[in-house]
Write an enzyme that holds these catalytic residues in place. Structure first.
Site, mmCIF file in Angstrom:
data_model
loop_
_atom_site.group_PDB
_atom_site.id
_atom_site.type_symbol
_atom_site.label_atom_id
_atom_site.label_comp_id
_atom_site.label_asym_id
_atom_site.label_seq_id
_atom_site.Cartn_x
_atom_site.Cartn_y
_atom_site.Cartn_z
ATOM 1 N N ASP A 104 6.507 -15.137 -3.114
ATOM 2 C CA ASP A 104 6.306 -13.949 -2.279
ATOM 3 C C ASP A 104 6.046 -12.728 -3.150
ATOM 4 O O ASP A 104 6.938 -12.264 -3.864
ATOM 5 C CB ASP A 104 7.563 -13.695 -1.424
ATOM 6 C CG ASP A 104 7.412 -12.460 -0.548
ATOM 7 O OD1 ASP A 104 6.871 -12.592 0.565
ATOM 8 O OD2 ASP A 104 7.793 -11.350 -0.989
ATOM 9 N N TYR A 110 3.741 -4.461 -5.411
ATOM 10 C CA TYR A 110 4.548 -4.853 -6.576
ATOM 11 C C TYR A 110 3.753 -4.771 -7.885
ATOM 12 O O TYR A 110 4.324 -4.894 -8.971
ATOM 13 C CB TYR A 110 5.117 -6.281 -6.431
ATOM 14 C CG TYR A 110 5.941 -6.524 -5.181
ATOM 15 C CD1 TYR A 110 6.407 -5.472 -4.404
ATOM 16 C CD2 TYR A 110 6.256 -7.826 -4.775
ATOM 17 C CE1 TYR A 110 7.134 -5.704 -3.255
ATOM 18 C CE2 TYR A 110 6.993 -8.062 -3.623
ATOM 19 C CZ TYR A 110 7.421 -7.000 -2.870
ATOM 20 O OH TYR A 110 8.150 -7.238 -1.722
ATOM 21 N N LYS A 147 1.122 -9.074 0.509
ATOM 22 C CA LYS A 147 1.260 -8.124 1.623
ATOM 23 C C LYS A 147 0.310 -6.945 1.463
ATOM 24 O O LYS A 147 0.052 -6.505 0.332
ATOM 25 C CB LYS A 147 2.707 -7.580 1.689
ATOM 26 C CG LYS A 147 3.771 -8.642 1.557
ATOM 27 C CD LYS A 147 5.181 -8.110 1.735
ATOM 28 C CE LYS A 147 6.214 -9.149 1.315
ATOM 29 N NZ LYS A 147 6.461 -9.211 -0.141
ATOM 30 N N HIS A 156 2.866 -4.988 5.321
ATOM 31 C CA HIS A 156 4.143 -4.717 4.640
ATOM 32 C C HIS A 156 5.091 -3.853 5.494
ATOM 33 O O HIS A 156 6.287 -4.140 5.577
ATOM 34 C CB HIS A 156 3.857 -4.026 3.301
ATOM 35 C CG HIS A 156 4.884 -4.264 2.248
ATOM 36 N ND1 HIS A 156 4.568 -4.448 0.927
ATOM 37 C CD2 HIS A 156 6.235 -4.348 2.312
ATOM 38 C CE1 HIS A 156 5.677 -4.644 0.221
ATOM 39 N NE2 HIS A 156 6.699 -4.583 1.041
ATOM 40 N N ARG A 197 19.463 -18.333 -13.292
ATOM 41 C CA ARG A 197 19.674 -17.926 -11.892
ATOM 42 C C ARG A 197 18.577 -18.464 -10.976
ATOM 43 O O ARG A 197 18.824 -18.797 -9.818
ATOM 44 C CB ARG A 197 19.719 -16.407 -11.794
ATOM 45 C CG ARG A 197 21.028 -15.843 -12.305
ATOM 46 C CD ARG A 197 21.016 -14.348 -12.211
ATOM 47 N NE ARG A 197 22.303 -13.785 -12.553
ATOM 48 C CZ ARG A 197 22.513 -12.479 -12.687
ATOM 49 N NH1 ARG A 197 21.519 -11.623 -12.513
ATOM 50 N NH2 ARG A 197 23.706 -12.032 -12.994
HETATM 51 P P1 NAD Z 1 17.675 -10.096 -3.750
HETATM 52 O O1 NAD Z 1 18.619 -9.978 -2.616
HETATM 53 O O2 NAD Z 1 16.856 -11.319 -3.907
HETATM 54 O O3 NAD Z 1 18.499 -9.796 -5.065
HETATM 55 C C1 NAD Z 1 17.927 -9.901 -6.320
HETATM 56 C C2 NAD Z 1 18.938 -9.495 -7.387
HETATM 57 O O4 NAD Z 1 20.123 -10.232 -7.248
HETATM 58 C C3 NAD Z 1 18.420 -9.808 -8.786
HETATM 59 O O5 NAD Z 1 17.680 -8.744 -9.301
HETATM 60 C C4 NAD Z 1 19.698 -10.052 -9.561
HETATM 61 O O6 NAD Z 1 20.230 -8.828 -9.976
HETATM 62 C C5 NAD Z 1 20.606 -10.630 -8.510
HETATM 63 N N1 NAD Z 1 20.675 -12.110 -8.501
HETATM 64 C C6 NAD Z 1 19.724 -13.008 -8.123
HETATM 65 N N2 NAD Z 1 20.182 -14.252 -8.194
HETATM 66 C C7 NAD Z 1 21.458 -14.175 -8.637
HETATM 67 C C8 NAD Z 1 22.453 -15.130 -8.908
HETATM 68 N N3 NAD Z 1 22.252 -16.444 -8.728
HETATM 69 N N4 NAD Z 1 23.661 -14.686 -9.353
HETATM 70 C C9 NAD Z 1 23.902 -13.377 -9.535
HETATM 71 N N5 NAD Z 1 22.991 -12.414 -9.283
HETATM 72 C C10 NAD Z 1 21.769 -12.811 -8.835
HETATM 73 O O7 NAD Z 1 16.760 -8.768 -3.677
HETATM 74 P P2 NAD Z 1 15.229 -8.387 -3.669
HETATM 75 O O8 NAD Z 1 14.546 -8.707 -4.921
HETATM 76 O O9 NAD Z 1 15.182 -6.982 -3.185
HETATM 77 O O10 NAD Z 1 14.612 -9.269 -2.494
HETATM 78 C C11 NAD Z 1 14.037 -10.547 -2.692
HETATM 79 C C12 NAD Z 1 12.562 -10.532 -2.410
HETATM 80 O O11 NAD Z 1 12.297 -10.046 -1.096
HETATM 81 C C13 NAD Z 1 11.756 -9.566 -3.296
HETATM 82 O O12 NAD Z 1 11.588 -10.061 -4.594
HETATM 83 C C14 NAD Z 1 10.498 -9.456 -2.512
HETATM 84 O O13 NAD Z 1 9.685 -10.593 -2.720
HETATM 85 C C15 NAD Z 1 11.025 -9.403 -1.084
HETATM 86 N N6 NAD Z 1 11.185 -8.020 -0.569
HETATM 87 C C16 NAD Z 1 10.414 -7.619 0.481
HETATM 88 C C17 NAD Z 1 10.532 -6.355 1.001
HETATM 89 C C18 NAD Z 1 9.682 -5.955 2.176
HETATM 90 O O14 NAD Z 1 9.653 -4.767 2.539
HETATM 91 N N7 NAD Z 1 8.969 -6.871 2.784
HETATM 92 C C19 NAD Z 1 11.447 -5.445 0.465
HETATM 93 C C20 NAD Z 1 12.243 -5.864 -0.611
HETATM 94 C C21 NAD Z 1 12.124 -7.156 -1.089
#
Ligand code: NAD
Length: 276
Positions: free
Chosen positions: A47, A52, A77, A110, A239
């Site tokens: 995704d 990004y 997106k 988006h 991770r």
């Molecule tokens: P997430 O909830 O996936 O958290 C990611 C963070 O959690 C990492 O940077 C790391 O610090 C921590 N993490 C990940 N795996 C871990 C583990 N096993 N143990 C401990 N810590 C861990 O947050 P995100 O990146 O904001 O969201 C995921 C995805 O959603 C994004 O990469 C993107 O593709 C999507 N997204 C979309 C929108 C939208 O508006 N459509 C907005 C934000 C994110």
């Protein structure tokens, strides 16, 4: 598709892996390593988004991995500045070019930007792209029920997916219920709450200990059992691997409900009605 990971079937009959790899805030120069690692671990869904600024690196990672394009479910997106019919078609071509592919599996709007009020026009461009065979499935992100209602009423075409902020302390029950009623898959963004306090919450850590799993794995398993598509992000190989190792245990109904009860209304991102 020979692996055993769960797949969901969309309202347009396409199928998608339920677990994917998110790449928000992973810089273009390192994202290809992360994507290649994820594909090597077994993820088959990526995704990204024009916003990004890493579509080029994502495409490189996919090619480097050696996994055939046809086995990867690729989402990008359309960014806010590209709303409008012609602008959307142009933005789509620009994303494809950066990704180095000739089709997308899923293209999402988006944000709805309701005050600009061009999302129906933009949606019509996505409908056109799908009927031209350039994208297999089309969907939206951050749409509230009233925005979805308008798409349905004015175009008759339901998105396959509504990707929304969703984690155990922000479960968006009303939006999820609307999605479900209209056969729209709910896809959870920031599924781990961006790695904040949730990952050290005692209840989740204790629950994980019962299965020899981390709090992150428990949360991801909860998403899977609640029927969400889910796209955790990490830059670190261990991770990335940990977040994929969630298909060998099952949470009970009581445990799922205990996680549902953690909802504290903690929204991390902007409210979709307010981002314009
Ligand atoms: P997430 O909830 O996936 O958290 C990611 C963070 O959690 C990492 O940077 C790391 O610090 C921590 N993490 C990940 N795996 C871990 C583990 N096993 N143990 C401990 N810590 C861990 O947050 P995100 O990146 O904001 O969201 C995921 C995805 O959603 C994004 O990469 C993107 O593709 C999507 N997204 C979309 C929108 C939208 O508006 N459509 C907005 C934000 C994110």
């Amino acid at each position: 598709m020979t692996d055993n990971q769960p797949r969901l079937t969309f309202n347009d009959h396409a199928k998608a892996p339920q677990l994917g790899f998110g790449v928000f805030q992973i810089d273009n120069d390192i994202v290809s390593d992360a994507v290649a690692t994820a594909l090597d671990v077994g993820y088959r869904s990526i995704d990204t988004a024009a916003f990004y600024k890493n579509e080029k690196g994502v495409g490189e990672g996919m090619r480097r991995s050696g996994v055939p394009r046809s086995e990867v479910f690729l989402t990008t997106k359309l960014w806010n500045e590209d709303h409008g019919f012609d602008a959307a078609l142009k933005a789509f071509e620009a994303s494809l070019k950066k990704l180095g592919t000739d089709y997308l599996d899923l293209y999402l709007i988006h944000w709805p930007l309701p005050r600009r009020d061009r999302y129906v026009e933009t949606w019509n461009a996505l409908i056109q792209l799908q009927s031209d065979g350039r994208v297999k499935s089309i969907g939206v992100s951050n749409f509230q029920p009233d925005h979805l209602q308008r798409l349905l009423k004015e175009t008759g075409v339901a998105p396959v997916v509504n990707q929304i902020e969703l984690h155990p302390d922000f479960t968006q029950r009303e939006v999820v219920a609307f999605n479900t009623r209209h056969n729209i898959v709910t896809e959870a963004w920031s599924p781990l709450g961006q790695g904040g306090d949730l990952l050290t919450q005692e209840k989740l850590v204790d629950l994980g200990a019962r299965y020899d799993k981390s709090a992150a794995q428990v949360i991801l398993r909860w998403h899977i059992q609640r029927g969400h598509m889910v796209i955790p992000k990490s830059e670190h190989a261990e991770r990335i691997r940990e977040n994929f190792a969630i298909f060998d245990f099952n949470l009970s109904d009581d445990e799922l409900q205990a996680i549902d009860a953690l909802d504290a209304g903690n929204r991390l991102g902007p409210h979709p009605d307010e981002l314009n």
